[in-house]
Design a protein around this motif. Structure first.
Motif, mmCIF file in Angstrom:
data_model
loop_
_atom_site.group_PDB
_atom_site.id
_atom_site.type_symbol
_atom_site.label_atom_id
_atom_site.label_comp_id
_atom_site.label_asym_id
_atom_site.label_seq_id
_atom_site.Cartn_x
_atom_site.Cartn_y
_atom_site.Cartn_z
ATOM 1 N N SER A 158 0.833 -1.199 0.000
ATOM 2 C CA SER A 158 0.000 0.000 0.000
ATOM 3 C C SER A 158 0.866 1.247 0.000
ATOM 4 N N GLU A 185 -8.431 8.088 6.466
ATOM 5 C CA GLU A 185 -9.190 7.648 5.304
ATOM 6 C C GLU A 185 -8.235 7.298 4.176
ATOM 7 N N GLY A 186 -8.637 6.323 3.364
ATOM 8 C CA GLY A 186 -7.810 5.924 2.240
ATOM 9 C C GLY A 186 -8.655 5.590 1.035
ATOM 10 N N ALA A 187 -8.002 5.496 -0.115
ATOM 11 C CA ALA A 187 -8.711 5.161 -1.350
ATOM 12 C C ALA A 187 -7.816 4.284 -2.215
ATOM 13 N N ASP A 188 -8.447 3.349 -2.900
ATOM 14 C CA ASP A 188 -7.781 2.492 -3.879
ATOM 15 C C ASP A 188 -8.035 3.091 -5.252
ATOM 16 N N ALA A 189 -6.966 3.496 -5.928
ATOM 17 C CA ALA A 189 -7.105 4.118 -7.245
ATOM 18 C C ALA A 189 -6.765 3.152 -8.371
ATOM 19 N N TRP A 194 -4.408 0.485 -0.836
ATOM 20 C CA TRP A 194 -4.507 1.920 -0.632
ATOM 21 C C TRP A 194 -3.496 2.643 -1.516
ATOM 22 N N ASP A 195 -3.969 3.557 -2.350
ATOM 23 C CA ASP A 195 -3.094 4.391 -3.179
ATOM 24 C C ASP A 195 -3.047 5.832 -2.690
ATOM 25 N N ALA A 197 -3.894 8.108 1.025
ATOM 26 C CA ALA A 197 -4.224 7.966 2.445
ATOM 27 C C ALA A 197 -3.942 9.264 3.187
ATOM 28 N N SER A 214 0.027 10.131 -1.425
ATOM 29 C CA SER A 214 -0.648 9.689 -2.648
ATOM 30 C C SER A 214 0.400 9.240 -3.649
ATOM 31 N N SER A 304 -10.267 4.084 6.795
ATOM 32 C CA SER A 304 -11.597 3.734 6.296
ATOM 33 C C SER A 304 -11.710 4.222 4.863
ATOM 34 N N GLY A 305 -12.421 3.453 4.029
ATOM 35 C CA GLY A 305 -12.520 3.807 2.612
ATOM 36 C C GLY A 305 -13.660 4.758 2.341
#
Length: 305
Positions: A158, A185-189, A194-195, A197, A214, A304-305
């Motif tokens: 990640s 918070e995180g996001a998968d791009a 996770w990409d 956070a 990022s 959390s996403g």
């Protein structure tokens, strides 16, 4: 161990190439071997630098005195343990492992055999060049931004283990405190992990650190602000803007110092000096790296996403 150390690199990718060139060019060491499952790739890196290519770990370990592990992160602990069991000091690219148990196993094996383990948290070289570790105060707050543009590098972990772990290590080194909570918070791009956070970590001393990372940003950004009782330090590592109101004599020209201009060479040289007994320890040892990994995994769990 020979007077000129025989250096070996596991992994012939981008990081492996950087390490192989350091062994080929630093004094008191030579590049002896490169190990990679792809023989052509291993030879392409090793042979022009005077080394030999290997695909078998046992044969590789017989040809070297010190080992750098620069393979994908999932193999770091396994390969480091094999090197240590063969009696070889090890420099491991970050993260030291992908689980706390594996990191502790590396620590234990190194301690059992009295061998040096270093880890590639090279950002500490920059902080040392600034003089940050000489400030007698403990920080109150840290804010770090580390945004990179899309790359295929290190997608096996990640963005927390890839990028944020550098700033987590720096926060631990500056504060000498223990983390209490980690959330964000995180996001998968698109990588499957996770990409992106954003996280906040609180420590047992009241120190608070915020991190934004990022590996899918449109433009690069790398900034840090640290608040002390006496004032603040703001650094833009890309533009080299430097604002210091702490009253302590920090070095705004840190990026032009010899050690900061080649942080990898500084880090690897310290590792080799520790192996020779000329330094008591490398810049970042296995214990430091394990603490950074432990905190990074806690951050991952708190996202959390």
């Amino acid at each position: 161990m020979s007077e000129t150390l025989r250096g070996g690199v596991i992994g012939a990718g981008v990081f492996g190439g950087h390490h192989a060139r350091k062994y080929a060019n630093l004094p008191g060491v030579r590049l002896s071997a490169v190990l990679d499952p792809h023989p052509t790739r291993a030879a392409t890196l090793a042979v022009p630098l005077g080394g030999r290519a290997f695909t078998e770990l046992d044969e590789f370990l017989e040809a070297v005195d010190v080992v750098t592990v620069a393979s994908p992160a999932q193999f770091h602990a396994e390969q480091a343990l094999a090197a240590l069991k063969a009696g070889k000091p090890v420099y491991i690219e970050k993260p030291i492992a992908i689980s706390v148990a594996d990191a502790e196993a590396v620590q234990a094996e190194a301690a059992r055999r009295g061998l040096v383990v270093a880890c590639g948290h090279q950002e500490r070289v920059l902080f040392d060049a600034m003089g940050l570790f000489d400030i007698p105060e403990r920080p109150l707050r840290l804010e770090a931004v580390r945004h990179g543009t899309p790359s295929d590098r290190s997608l096996d972990v990640s963005v927390v283990l890839d990028l944020m772990i550098h700033d987590l290590d720096l926060a631990l080194a500056l504060s000498h405190a223990e983390a209490v909570t980690a959330e964000g918070e995180g996001a998968d791009a698109g990588s499957g992990s996770w990409d992106i956070a954003n996280a906040e970590v609180t420590f047992d001393t009241g120190f608070v650190a915020e991190f934004s990372v990022s590996r899918r940003a449109e433009v690069r950004s790398r900034k840090m602000r640290i608040s002390y009782p006496s004032g603040e330090l703001e650094i833009d590592f890309l533009t080299r803007e430097f604002r210091n109101t702490t009253g302590y004599p920090l070095n705004p020209g840190f990026a032009d110092t010899p050690q900061a201009q080649d942080t990898l060479a500084t880090s690897v040289s310290a590792f080799l000096d520790a192996v020779r007994g000329e330094l008591p320890r490398p810049i970042v040892d296995a214990g430091d790296a394990a603490r950074a990994l432990d905190l990074a995994l806690a951050v991952e769990q708190g996202l959390s996403g």
